[in-house]
Design a protein around this motif. Structure first.
Motif, mmCIF file in Angstrom:
data_model
loop_
_atom_site.group_PDB
_atom_site.id
_atom_site.type_symbol
_atom_site.label_atom_id
_atom_site.label_comp_id
_atom_site.label_asym_id
_atom_site.label_seq_id
_atom_site.Cartn_x
_atom_site.Cartn_y
_atom_site.Cartn_z
ATOM 1 N N GLY A 1 30.281 37.545 -20.065
ATOM 2 C CA GLY A 1 30.756 38.314 -20.962
ATOM 3 C C GLY A 1 30.802 39.993 -20.778
ATOM 4 N N ALA A 2 31.831 40.261 -21.667
ATOM 5 C CA ALA A 2 32.286 41.651 -21.283
ATOM 6 C C ALA A 2 31.980 42.522 -22.567
ATOM 7 C CB ALA A 2 33.678 41.882 -21.268
ATOM 8 N N TYR A 3 31.375 41.845 -23.811
ATOM 9 C CA TYR A 3 31.369 42.989 -25.182
ATOM 10 C C TYR A 3 30.026 42.886 -25.558
ATOM 11 C CZ TYR A 3 36.570 41.829 -24.530
ATOM 12 O OH TYR A 3 37.854 41.860 -23.808
ATOM 13 N N MET A 4 29.270 42.745 -24.847
ATOM 14 C CA MET A 4 27.706 42.595 -25.210
ATOM 15 C C MET A 4 27.135 43.787 -26.389
ATOM 16 S SD MET A 4 24.298 41.730 -22.997
ATOM 17 C CE MET A 4 25.067 40.351 -22.582
ATOM 18 N N ASP A 5 27.309 45.145 -25.641
ATOM 19 C CA ASP A 5 26.990 46.252 -26.641
ATOM 20 C C ASP A 5 27.643 46.086 -27.877
ATOM 21 O OD1 ASP A 5 25.069 46.949 -24.900
ATOM 22 O OD2 ASP A 5 26.188 48.477 -23.641
ATOM 23 N N LYS A 6 28.891 46.114 -27.847
ATOM 24 C CA LYS A 6 29.835 46.194 -28.939
ATOM 25 C C LYS A 6 29.504 45.063 -29.850
ATOM 26 C CE LYS A 6 34.248 46.513 -28.201
ATOM 27 N NZ LYS A 6 35.919 46.205 -27.803
ATOM 28 N N GLU A 7 29.186 43.675 -29.314
ATOM 29 C CA GLU A 7 29.024 42.549 -30.354
ATOM 30 C C GLU A 7 27.472 42.931 -31.136
ATOM 31 O OE1 GLU A 7 30.365 39.596 -30.860
ATOM 32 O OE2 GLU A 7 31.648 39.510 -29.362
ATOM 33 N N ARG A 8 26.730 43.411 -30.444
ATOM 34 C CA ARG A 8 25.052 43.964 -30.866
ATOM 35 C C ARG A 8 25.427 44.888 -32.002
ATOM 36 N NH1 ARG A 8 21.927 43.209 -25.419
ATOM 37 N NH2 ARG A 8 21.288 41.202 -25.401
ATOM 38 N N GLU A 9 26.164 46.100 -31.748
ATOM 39 C CA GLU A 9 26.128 47.012 -32.591
ATOM 40 C C GLU A 9 26.990 46.639 -33.797
ATOM 41 O OE1 GLU A 9 28.468 50.210 -30.432
ATOM 42 O OE2 GLU A 9 26.788 50.487 -28.905
ATOM 43 N N ARG A 10 27.948 45.720 -33.788
ATOM 44 C CA ARG A 10 28.822 45.233 -35.083
ATOM 45 C C ARG A 10 27.785 44.443 -35.809
ATOM 46 N NH1 ARG A 10 32.230 41.159 -37.092
ATOM 47 N NH2 ARG A 10 34.208 42.152 -37.872
ATOM 48 N N GLN B 1 32.311 32.667 -22.749
ATOM 49 C CA GLN B 1 31.639 33.683 -22.592
ATOM 50 C C GLN B 1 29.988 33.267 -22.687
ATOM 51 O OE1 GLN B 1 33.284 37.825 -23.161
ATOM 52 N NE2 GLN B 1 34.043 36.781 -25.085
ATOM 53 N N CYS B 2 29.390 33.312 -22.111
ATOM 54 C CA CYS B 2 28.105 32.418 -21.782
ATOM 55 C C CYS B 2 26.998 33.741 -22.422
ATOM 56 C CB CYS B 2 27.586 32.169 -20.549
ATOM 57 S SG CYS B 2 28.531 30.648 -19.949
ATOM 58 N N TYR B 3 27.428 34.796 -22.697
ATOM 59 C CA TYR B 3 26.415 35.737 -23.569
ATOM 60 C C TYR B 3 26.187 35.401 -24.838
ATOM 61 C CZ TYR B 3 30.068 38.749 -25.276
ATOM 62 O OH TYR B 3 31.124 39.351 -26.031
ATOM 63 N N ARG B 4 27.375 34.503 -25.494
ATOM 64 C CA ARG B 4 27.092 33.961 -26.836
ATOM 65 C C ARG B 4 26.097 32.986 -26.998
ATOM 66 N NH1 ARG B 4 33.113 33.668 -29.607
ATOM 67 N NH2 ARG B 4 31.785 32.347 -31.140
ATOM 68 N N LYS B 5 25.440 32.710 -27.948
ATOM 69 C CA LYS B 5 24.536 31.766 -28.003
ATOM 70 C C LYS B 5 25.027 30.543 -28.074
ATOM 71 C CE LYS B 5 21.082 34.866 -29.972
ATOM 72 N NZ LYS B 5 20.196 35.429 -31.345
ATOM 73 N N ASP B 6 26.270 30.382 -28.716
ATOM 74 C CA ASP B 6 26.832 28.983 -29.073
ATOM 75 C C ASP B 6 27.664 28.641 -27.659
ATOM 76 O OD1 ASP B 6 28.870 30.893 -29.079
ATOM 77 O OD2 ASP B 6 29.761 30.079 -31.144
ATOM 78 N N SER B 7 27.642 29.250 -26.488
ATOM 79 C CA SER B 7 28.537 28.870 -25.709
ATOM 80 C C SER B 7 28.502 27.384 -25.242
ATOM 81 C CB SER B 7 28.589 30.040 -24.524
ATOM 82 O OG SER B 7 27.407 29.994 -24.105
ATOM 83 N N PHE B 8 27.228 27.222 -24.903
ATOM 84 C CA PHE B 8 27.156 25.985 -24.272
ATOM 85 C C PHE B 8 27.402 24.615 -25.182
ATOM 86 C CE2 PHE B 8 24.471 21.988 -23.159
ATOM 87 C CZ PHE B 8 25.138 22.004 -21.755
ATOM 88 N N ALA B 9 27.215 24.718 -26.427
ATOM 89 C CA ALA B 9 27.622 23.903 -27.649
ATOM 90 C C ALA B 9 29.081 24.010 -27.742
ATOM 91 C CB ALA B 9 27.046 24.368 -28.986
ATOM 92 N N ARG B 10 29.766 25.111 -27.597
ATOM 93 C CA ARG B 10 31.191 25.080 -27.551
ATOM 94 C C ARG B 10 31.777 24.071 -26.487
ATOM 95 N NH1 ARG B 10 32.653 30.406 -26.792
ATOM 96 N NH2 ARG B 10 34.898 30.042 -27.235
ATOM 97 N N LEU B 11 31.149 24.463 -25.138
ATOM 98 C CA LEU B 11 31.792 23.766 -23.951
ATOM 99 C C LEU B 11 31.498 22.197 -24.289
ATOM 100 C CD1 LEU B 11 32.511 23.602 -21.069
ATOM 101 C CD2 LEU B 11 30.169 24.034 -20.533
ATOM 102 N N VAL B 12 30.462 21.647 -24.756
ATOM 103 C CA VAL B 12 30.519 20.463 -24.867
ATOM 104 C C VAL B 12 31.079 19.928 -25.887
ATOM 105 C CG1 VAL B 12 28.698 18.851 -25.603
ATOM 106 C CG2 VAL B 12 27.979 20.476 -24.209
ATOM 107 N N ARG B 13 31.388 20.765 -27.175
ATOM 108 C CA ARG B 13 32.226 20.281 -28.037
ATOM 109 C C ARG B 13 33.556 20.066 -27.711
ATOM 110 N NH1 ARG B 13 31.536 23.893 -31.382
ATOM 111 N NH2 ARG B 13 33.038 25.297 -30.995
ATOM 112 N N ILE B 14 34.276 20.997 -27.032
ATOM 113 C CA ILE B 14 35.531 21.082 -26.447
ATOM 114 C C ILE B 14 35.713 19.948 -25.357
ATOM 115 C CG2 ILE B 14 37.188 22.015 -25.127
ATOM 116 C CD1 ILE B 14 35.998 24.729 -26.437
ATOM 117 N N HIS B 15 34.695 19.700 -24.407
ATOM 118 C CA HIS B 15 34.840 18.241 -23.726
ATOM 119 C C HIS B 15 34.973 17.023 -24.363
ATOM 120 C CE1 HIS B 15 32.698 15.725 -20.725
ATOM 121 N NE2 HIS B 15 33.810 15.652 -20.486
#
Length: 393
Positions: A248-257, A217-231
Motif C-alpha cells: 500500500g501507498a497511502y498509510m500515513d494519509k489513511e491514519r491521519e484522515r 492493498q494489504c495494508y488494509r485490514k479488510d484486504s484478505f476478506a476482499r480478495l476471498v470475496r472477489i474470488h
C-alpha cells in the motif's frame, strides 16, 4: 522445477549488468542522499520552490531523479529503456505518471494517452501490462460521493456516465488488443466504486482469460476478506479474476484522515500485521491458481512466493518492482527464470514531479532498504574495479 536456494539476491553482477560505471556512481550518490531524511526533505522543498518560480533546473532534474525513476517524457522515449530491460529478461509496465490533474480536458488527454499505449503494446513484446489510475479519469470528490453511496445530482450522474465511458474505452481497447489492463489502487474513501467498476468489467471481459486486473492493498485490514470475496464471486459468475498484490501507498494519509474524522483506522496497526496479510493473500492467490502480479520490494515475501510457485510449478503469475529500485530483486528473479517486470513511469517532467518526490520520500522512510540499495551499488563498483585490476596485471 526451479530451486529457491539458487536465487542469490545479492548477485550484483546480474543486478547491474545493464548499468555503466558512470551510471552506478551517479546512483550511489543519489541513494546516499536519499538515505538521509534531512537532505531529502530539504531537496524536495527546494525542488518544489524552484519549479514554482520557474528556475532553470529542468536539466538537473532530468539527469538525477527523473533519470533514476522514469523512462522518459513520452512512450517513445521509453522504448530504449524497455528494450534494455527486455534484453535482460525483464518486461515493462509503462505508467503514465501524471498525478493530480483534474478537469474534463485533462481526463480526455489521459484516456487518449492510455489508448495509445494499449494499441502499441500489442506490437511491443517487452511490455507486460498497461496500467492506469482511476483518479486520472475521474474527479476525486465524485468518487468520494459514490463511495459514500450518496445520491448524485443530475449533473453528477452525467459526469459519472462520462467516467464509465472513459473506463470502458480502455477496457474494450485492451480486450480487442489482448493486453492485460491493470488499475492501480486509491485511498480507501474512494476505492469502493472503483472496485465495483472493475468487478463489473471482469465479469464481462475476463471470460476466457484475465484481461482486467485490480489492485489489493494489504495494508488494509479488510484486504484478505476482499480478495476471498472477489474470488468467490468469480466462481459463481464464471470469470477469471486478475490481481496485483501490494502492501500500500497511502498509510500515513489513511491514519491521519481516520483520526481527524473520528472513525477506526482501516490500516493495520503494525508493519508485522501488514506483512503477514500480504503473504497470506499471495499464498491464497497462488494456491487457487489466480492470476496475480506480486508487486513488492520485500525480499522475504518474494522468497515465500517463490516457494509456493515452485511447489505448484506456477507459470501464469509473476513479480514487479519499480524502475530505478531493487534491481537486485528484479534481475536475479529474471536470471532464475521467473516472470518479472518493472513499473516504468513516464510523462512530461514537470507533471511527474509529484511522483518523483513520492519515490524519494518513500525511499527515505525505508532508510534501511535505501542504505541496502546503496551498499549493493557500492559492492558492484568495487567488484568491477577488482576485475579491471586483475585484467590489468
Amino acid at each position: 522445477m526451479k530451486l529457491l536456494q539458487h536465487i542469490n539476491f545479492t548477485d550484483t553482477a546480474a543486478a547491474f549488468a545493464s548499468r555503466s560505471d558512470k551510471e552506478l556512481i551517479q546512483m550511489r550518490r543519489l541513494f546516499g542522499l536519499m538515505a538521509k531524511p534531512k537532505w531529502t526533505k530539504i531537496g524536495t522543498s527546494l525542488l518544489i520552490f524552484a519549479l514554482k518560480w520557474h528556475f532553470p533546473i529542468k536539466n538537473i532534474i532530468k539527469k538525477t531523479l527523473f533519470k533514476q525513476f522514469c523512462g522518459g517524457e513520452t512512450l517513445e522515449e521509453c522504448i530504449p529503456v524497455m528494450e534494455r530491460l527486455y534484453y535482460s529478461g525483464v518486461r515493462s509496465i509503462p505508467d503514465y505518471a501524471v498525478e493530480g490533474a483534474e478537469g474534463e480536458d485533462k481526463y480526455e488527454a489521459t484516456v487518449q494517452e492510455l489508448l495509445q499505449v494499449i494499441r502499441q503494446v500489442e506490437d511491443l513484446p517487452m511490455v507486460a501490462y498497461a496500467v492506469f489510475k482511476m483518479t486520472g479519469l475521474a474527479r476525486v470528490a465524485l468518487l468520494e460521493k459514490k463511495n459514500r453511496m450518496d445520491p448524485l445530482t443530475i449533473e453528477e450522474q452525467a459526469e459519472w456516465e462520462r467516467v464509465r465511458g472513459r473506463f470502458y474505452q480502455l477496457v474494450k481497447c485492451a480486450s480487442e488488443n489482448h493486453v492485460r489492463l491493470m488499475c492501480d489502487a486509491e485511498e480507501s474513501w474512494i476505492q469502493d466504486p472503483i472496485d465495483r467498476l472493475l468487478i463489473e468489467a471482469m465479469e464481462e471481459y475476463n471470460i476466457e482469460s484475465p484481461i482486467v486486473f485490480m489492485t489489493i492493498q494489504c495494508y488494509r485490514k479488510d484486504s484478505f476478506a476482499r480478495l476471498v470475496r472477489i474470488h468467490e464471486s468469480s466462481i459463481r459468475n464464471k470469470y477469471f479474476p486478475g490481481f496485483k498484490m501490494v502492501r500500500g501507498a497511502y498509510m500515513d494519509k489513511e491514519r491521519e484522515r481516520a483520526k481527524e474524522l473520528g472513525y477506526p483506522s482501516p490500516i493495520h496497526d503494525s508493519k508485522k500485521a501488514c506483512d503477514q496479510m500480504f503473504d497470506e493473500a499471495v499464498e491464497y492467490a497462488l494456491e487457487h491458481d489466480l492470476a496475480v502480479l506480486i508487486a513488492t520490494h520485500n525480499t522475504l515475501s518474494i522468497e515465500k512466493a517463490v516457494i509456493e510457485m515452485d511447489d505448484k510449478d506456477e507459470t501464469q503469475s509473476g513479480f514487479a518492482q519499480l524502475y530505478g529500485m531493487s534491481d537486485n530483486l528484479t534481475f536475479n528473479l529474471s536470471k532464475n527464470g521467473y516472470k518479472v517486470a518493472k513499473y516504468l513511469p513516464y510523462g512530461p517532467l514537470k507533471e511527474v514531479v509529484p511522483y518523483m518526490i513520492r519515490r524519494a520520500e518513500e525511499n527515505t522512510s525505508l532508510t534501511g532498504e535505501t542504505s541496502r540499495e546503496g551498499e549493493l551499488i557500492q559492492q558492484e563498483i568495487e567488484r568491477r574495479r577488482r576485475l579491471q585490476h586483475e585484467r590489468a596485471k
